[in-house]
Design a protein around this motif. Structure first.
Motif, mmCIF file in Angstrom:
data_model
loop_
_atom_site.group_PDB
_atom_site.id
_atom_site.type_symbol
_atom_site.label_atom_id
_atom_site.label_comp_id
_atom_site.label_asym_id
_atom_site.label_seq_id
_atom_site.Cartn_x
_atom_site.Cartn_y
_atom_site.Cartn_z
ATOM 1 N N ILE A 225 0.995 -1.379 -0.011
ATOM 2 C CA ILE A 225 0.065 0.124 -0.123
ATOM 3 C C ILE A 225 0.940 1.408 -0.147
ATOM 4 O O ILE A 225 1.625 1.548 0.853
ATOM 5 C CB ILE A 225 -0.945 -0.057 1.223
ATOM 6 N N VAL A 226 0.613 2.156 -1.029
ATOM 7 C CA VAL A 226 1.261 3.320 -1.289
ATOM 8 C C VAL A 226 0.319 4.555 -0.193
ATOM 9 O O VAL A 226 -0.715 4.913 -0.636
ATOM 10 C CB VAL A 226 1.590 3.820 -2.315
ATOM 11 N N ALA A 227 0.896 4.840 0.762
ATOM 12 C CA ALA A 227 0.081 5.797 1.592
ATOM 13 C C ALA A 227 0.815 7.293 1.585
ATOM 14 O O ALA A 227 1.936 7.341 1.676
ATOM 15 C CB ALA A 227 0.192 5.334 2.903
ATOM 16 N N ILE A 228 0.177 8.149 0.844
ATOM 17 C CA ILE A 228 0.421 9.603 0.620
ATOM 18 C C ILE A 228 -0.134 10.469 1.317
ATOM 19 O O ILE A 228 -1.464 10.579 1.310
ATOM 20 C CB ILE A 228 0.645 9.822 -0.960
ATOM 21 N N ASP A 229 0.325 11.226 2.270
ATOM 22 C CA ASP A 229 -0.093 12.354 3.005
ATOM 23 C C ASP A 229 0.206 13.670 2.582
ATOM 24 O O ASP A 229 1.166 14.039 2.309
ATOM 25 C CB ASP A 229 0.600 12.263 4.549
ATOM 26 N N LEU A 230 -0.931 14.216 2.064
ATOM 27 C CA LEU A 230 -1.013 15.620 1.781
ATOM 28 C C LEU A 230 -0.836 16.850 2.917
ATOM 29 O O LEU A 230 -1.863 16.785 3.746
ATOM 30 C CB LEU A 230 -2.281 15.979 0.988
ATOM 31 N N GLU A 231 0.170 17.442 2.989
ATOM 32 C CA GLU A 231 0.189 18.390 4.227
ATOM 33 C C GLU A 231 -0.330 19.612 4.057
ATOM 34 O O GLU A 231 -0.560 20.401 3.158
ATOM 35 C CB GLU A 231 1.796 18.639 4.051
ATOM 36 N N THR A 232 -1.387 19.827 4.899
ATOM 37 C CA THR A 232 -2.078 21.002 4.998
ATOM 38 C C THR A 232 -2.990 21.126 3.729
ATOM 39 O O THR A 232 -2.779 22.176 3.018
ATOM 40 C CB THR A 232 -1.475 22.031 5.560
ATOM 41 N N PHE A 233 -3.683 20.096 3.096
ATOM 42 C CA PHE A 233 -4.254 20.303 1.829
ATOM 43 C C PHE A 233 -5.162 21.454 1.742
ATOM 44 O O PHE A 233 -4.836 22.038 0.589
ATOM 45 C CB PHE A 233 -5.220 19.115 1.600
ATOM 46 N N GLY B 155 4.782 6.597 2.517
ATOM 47 C CA GLY B 155 5.432 5.728 2.232
ATOM 48 C C GLY B 155 4.613 4.447 1.974
ATOM 49 O O GLY B 155 3.467 4.426 1.606
ATOM 50 N N ILE B 156 5.220 3.271 1.713
ATOM 51 C CA ILE B 156 4.777 2.057 1.404
ATOM 52 C C ILE B 156 4.962 1.163 2.623
ATOM 53 O O ILE B 156 5.715 0.794 3.202
ATOM 54 C CB ILE B 156 5.678 1.234 0.184
ATOM 55 N N VAL B 157 3.572 0.554 2.913
ATOM 56 C CA VAL B 157 3.362 -0.143 4.088
ATOM 57 C C VAL B 157 2.310 -1.278 3.840
ATOM 58 O O VAL B 157 1.790 -1.494 2.836
ATOM 59 C CB VAL B 157 2.581 0.846 4.966
ATOM 60 N N LYS B 158 2.639 -2.117 4.759
ATOM 61 C CA LYS B 158 1.739 -3.498 4.689
ATOM 62 C C LYS B 158 0.589 -3.343 5.411
ATOM 63 O O LYS B 158 0.502 -2.359 6.250
ATOM 64 C CB LYS B 158 2.796 -4.789 5.433
#
Length: 323
Positions: A40-48, A166-169
């Protein structure tokens, strides 16, 4: 505006849309994982909401909305000044939150992200600015992460929080308060059960702690009504997940918090003695416990209150157990 854009939004966009909600988004994520897309690619948008580019957003709106008055109103609303340290500051980017228009505008902008993900034939789930990509191979996940991060920064002019991306399980992944725990059953491999993330548990306990704070000037009925309101909403949202064991612990902790409040409300030793006798404690034990020097929290967990202020008695006062 909604009818002009709604039919073009992607089916995997679940935030603030009719007949879609957070649970359907979680269900789709769970389905992807069980189909083998477990990188899983988890991407966090900073203060979208603070980073949305006005020109880009208004150009996207203009493609569907040609009314000059509507566009002018949206532009004025987007650029309305904000108050910082008592001074009005002009807004050059960002979308004000709290308006019914904000979710629609976020979906209009991030709809472009959905199109890019679909063009690359990637599996994804998006709920407003919270999105994740599902791949079968680690190499595919790395390529997707690099390409989509570049697209967000270069094309949509948004900031990516690299420390939270990041990429996580699945077991290390949290989506909208839910997480996934592997099932340890003989003959079953690659299966995950839906559970509740640690942050969601912590937020629940923090809310309950605030209601059951002994210094808070509330009657027992007020506390119980507020507790029922909090737990009803929380359990409705997280129903169907594997939480029975943890829920039992939280429920026991919560009842002890209530007993602590009741013990504190009794205040004087003589009142404590009389109330213990009313609850069925013999006179000698009632006198001894009413004069004890043990702390209130220790008393709340002791047999003297556990066997007198029982679940049955709390139910009679309106308390609804979490289980």
């Amino acid at each position: 505006m909604t009818p002009k854009f709604e039919h073009e939004f992607h089916e995997n966009s679940y935030g603030f849309r009719p007949y879609k909600n957070a649970r359907t988004a979680v269900g789709k994520a769970w389905s992807n994982i069980h189909e083998g897309y477990s990188h899983i690619v988890a991407i966090d948008l900073e203060t979208f909401f603070d980073e949305v580019d006005h020109c880009l957003l208004l150009n996207l709106i203009y493609q569907k909305v040609k009314c000059p008055l509507t566009l002018r109103l949206i532009r004025k609303w987007l650029r309305a000044p904000i108050q910082i340290n008592g001074k009005l500051v002009k807004r050059s980017k960002g979308v004000p939150q709290g308006s019914p228009l904000s979710p629609l505008l976020s979906n209009i902008l991030l709809g472009e992200l959905d199109k890019e993900l679909e063009r690359r034939k990637l599996r994804f789930v998006r709920y407003a600015d919270d999105f994740s990509i599902y791949c079968k191979l680690p190499s595919d996940a790395k390529l997707a992460s690099k390409a989509i991060t570049k697209y967000l920064v270069d094309k949509l002019k948004l900031k990516v929080n690299k420390s939270k991306s990041g990429i996580v399980k699945p077991s290390n992944f949290t989506i909208l308060g839910f997480t996934f725990a592997p099932t340890y059953q003989k003959g079953v491999k690659g299966e995950y059960q839906l559970t509740v993330g640690e942050k969601a548990w912590a937020k629940l306990k923090e809310k309950l702690k605030e209601v059951t704070r002994k210094t808070s000037p509330k009657s027992l009925s007020e506390r119980i009504n507020k507790i029922n309101e909090i737990t009803r909403g929380w359990l409705t949202y997280f129903k169907g997940s594997s939480i029975v064991g943890k829920l039992r612990d939280v429920d026991g902790w919560l009842r002890n918090r209530l007993r602590y409040c009741i013990w504190t409300d009794w205040k004087k030793p003589e009142r404590k003695r009389k109330n213990l006798i009313r609850l069925g404690v013999d006179a000698d034990h009632a006198y001894a416990w009413s004069r004890t020097r043990k702390g209130g929290w220790r008393i709340a967990q002791s047999p003297i209150l556990n066997t007198t202020i029982t679940i049955k008695r709390l139910k009679q006062k309106g308390y609804i157990p979490m289980l």
